[in-house]
Design an enzyme around this catalytic site. Structure first.
Site, mmCIF file in Angstrom:
data_model
loop_
_atom_site.group_PDB
_atom_site.id
_atom_site.type_symbol
_atom_site.label_atom_id
_atom_site.label_comp_id
_atom_site.label_asym_id
_atom_site.label_seq_id
_atom_site.Cartn_x
_atom_site.Cartn_y
_atom_site.Cartn_z
ATOM 1 N N GLU A 1 -2.589 10.573 -0.384
ATOM 2 C CA GLU A 1 -3.836 9.789 -0.351
ATOM 3 C C GLU A 1 -4.180 9.402 1.066
ATOM 4 O O GLU A 1 -5.331 9.449 1.493
ATOM 5 C CB GLU A 1 -3.685 8.517 -1.213
ATOM 6 C CG GLU A 1 -4.994 7.740 -1.416
ATOM 7 C CD GLU A 1 -5.280 6.660 -0.389
ATOM 8 O OE1 GLU A 1 -6.363 6.060 -0.460
ATOM 9 O OE2 GLU A 1 -4.444 6.414 0.516
ATOM 10 N N GLU A 2 -3.136 9.019 1.812
ATOM 11 C CA GLU A 2 -3.357 8.507 3.176
ATOM 12 C C GLU A 2 -3.825 9.599 4.132
ATOM 13 O O GLU A 2 -4.284 9.319 5.226
ATOM 14 C CB GLU A 2 -2.077 7.853 3.710
ATOM 15 C CG GLU A 2 -1.580 6.662 2.880
ATOM 16 C CD GLU A 2 -2.445 5.419 3.010
ATOM 17 O OE1 GLU A 2 -3.530 5.504 3.622
ATOM 18 O OE2 GLU A 2 -2.028 4.375 2.471
ATOM 19 N N ASP B 1 -4.731 0.667 -6.174
ATOM 20 C CA ASP B 1 -4.318 0.874 -4.791
ATOM 21 C C ASP B 1 -4.362 -0.484 -4.090
ATOM 22 O O ASP B 1 -5.447 -1.000 -3.830
ATOM 23 C CB ASP B 1 -5.289 1.878 -4.129
ATOM 24 C CG ASP B 1 -4.866 2.261 -2.717
ATOM 25 O OD1 ASP B 1 -3.849 1.760 -2.229
ATOM 26 O OD2 ASP B 1 -5.587 3.083 -2.111
ATOM 27 N N ASP C 1 0.835 -1.203 0.000
ATOM 28 C CA ASP C 1 0.000 0.000 0.000
ATOM 29 C C ASP C 1 0.868 1.251 0.000
ATOM 30 O O ASP C 1 1.202 1.771 1.028
ATOM 31 C CB ASP C 1 -0.917 -0.026 1.219
ATOM 32 C CG ASP C 1 -1.844 1.175 1.286
ATOM 33 O OD1 ASP C 1 -1.977 1.880 0.276
ATOM 34 O OD2 ASP C 1 -2.428 1.405 2.365
HETATM 35 N N1 PHE Z 1 -7.320 3.517 0.100
HETATM 36 C C1 PHE Z 1 -6.978 2.567 1.129
HETATM 37 C C2 PHE Z 1 -5.594 2.897 1.638
HETATM 38 O O1 PHE Z 1 -4.779 3.431 0.948
HETATM 39 C C3 PHE Z 1 -6.953 1.157 0.643
HETATM 40 C C4 PHE Z 1 -8.204 0.724 -0.024
HETATM 41 C C5 PHE Z 1 -8.280 0.714 -1.393
HETATM 42 C C6 PHE Z 1 -9.298 0.329 0.716
HETATM 43 C C7 PHE Z 1 -9.442 0.337 -2.040
HETATM 44 C C8 PHE Z 1 -10.469 -0.069 0.095
HETATM 45 C C9 PHE Z 1 -10.548 -0.063 -1.271
HETATM 46 O O2 PHE Z 1 -5.292 2.598 2.747
HETATM 47 ZN ZN ZN Z 2 -3.346 2.973 2.951
HETATM 48 ZN ZN ZN Z 3 -3.629 2.810 -0.455
#
Ligand code: PHE
Ligand code: ZN
Ligand code: ZN
Ligand code: ZN
Length: 297
Positions: free
Chosen positions: A131-132, A160, A99
């Site tokens: 993003e986080e 992602d 991630d």
């Molecule tokens: N966007 C979340 C993250 O970066 C991960 C995620 C992606 C969760 C797609 C659900 C669906 O931690």
């Molecule tokens: Zn994440």
């Molecule tokens: Zn992510």
């Protein structure tokens, strides 16, 4: 293969922010240093013949500037833009290799290769920052598009977490027919879901519908009506017995037991999932690069 280092947030483990990729697509090998990752990714894309814009924008609550890297192919109809993206940052707690070094590597590898071909439509690749911290980079990008620019973006593909150690092959449920409780996305999102389904059918791998509620950088795009799709191999959720029978792996265990933790290192990658999903990214990108019937018209 491609070696990519995540920008990450400041904090422990910065030296470990790296992931090693396969070179499945025959893209050139790149070696990106830990410091200044965002710029290094930009330089590699520029060298591959794409036009790179470094957009310095989001002001995070850490009071630190973050960056989106946008790379655009120099060929193709500028009124028909095919976008694909991934977030390059990680959480403070860990190196963020699954991630989201995984999605970033898949998109970068596709971009380095796709930049070499004269395509019918324009390709634009985004490597999002922050993003986080709440989708800050992608929110900022979409919020600053003029109505005219928005109308030119015919779809957005998001990647992602695409190599979770206890993976399922999840496809965003853009048609809301998979019973995962997601609302249907903008018209055309269903078409993207079907394209990914046909890829998995063609290579004889199982797939399933996943969350399309906006929990990643496609959220701001579907909010303004741009069709979107993407892949996701699972985060903190627990794999069911049914899924274990279908995909292998371990029932009763998280898809990614190192989600947002220090142990999200290079060892937290399933190589098969990474290879299969990188193929899916490349396939979808090239299909839409030459398509005259794009999801957004
Ligand atoms: N966007 C979340 C993250 O970066 C991960 C995620 C992606 C969760 C797609 C659900 C669906 O931690
Ligand atoms: Zn994440
Ligand atoms: Zn992510
Ligand atoms: Zn569906």
């Amino acid at each position: 293969g491609v070696i990519i280092f995540n920008e990450g947030q400041p904090g422990e483990g910065a030296a470990d922010r790296r992931t090693l990729l396969l070179g499945t697509l025959g893209a050139p090998t790149v070696n990106i240093p830990v410091v200044g990752t965002t710029y290094a990714v930009g330089e590699e894309l520029a060298a591959a013949g794409t036009t790179v814009t470094l957009v310095t924008d989001t002001e995070s609550d850490l009071n630190r500037k973050t960056h989106n890297v946008l790379a655009e192919s120099r060929w193709g109809d500028p009124d028909k833009v095919v976008m694909a993206g991934s977030h390059l940052d990680s959480v403070v707690e860990g190196p963020g290799i699954n991630d989201n070094g995984s999605g970033s590597a898949g998109v970068l590898e596709t971009a380095l290769k796709a930049g070499l071909f004269p395509t019918k439509n324009k390709l634009r690749f985004a490597f999002w920052g922050a993003e986080e911290l709440g989708l800050l980079g992608s929110e900022h990008y979409v919020a600053n598009l003029s109505a005219e620019e928005k109308a030119k973006i015919k779809l957005y593909l998001n990647f992602d977490m695409i190599a979770s150690p206890n993976y399922t092959f999840g496809i965003y449920d853009g048609d809301d027919s998979d019973g995962v409780g997601a609302p249907a996305g903008p018209a055309g999102s269903d078409q993207i879901e079907k394209l990914f389904e046909s890829y998995f059918k063609a290579i004889g791998e199982p797939y399933t519908g996943t969350d399309f509620t906006g929990r990643s950088d496609y959220g701001p795009f579907i909010e303004v009506g741009i069709p979107a799709g993407g892949l996701f191999t699972g985060a903190e959720g627990i794999k069911t017995a049914e899924e274990a029978a279908k995909f292998g792996g371990e029932a009763g265990v998280a898809y990614d037991k190192c989600y947002h933790l220090e142990c999200d290192t290079i060892d937290n990658i399933n190589d098969k999932a990474l290879r299969v999903n990188t193929g899916a990214i490349a396939t979808a990108t090239f299909v839409y690069a030459y398509s005259s019937q794009l999801p957004g018209g």
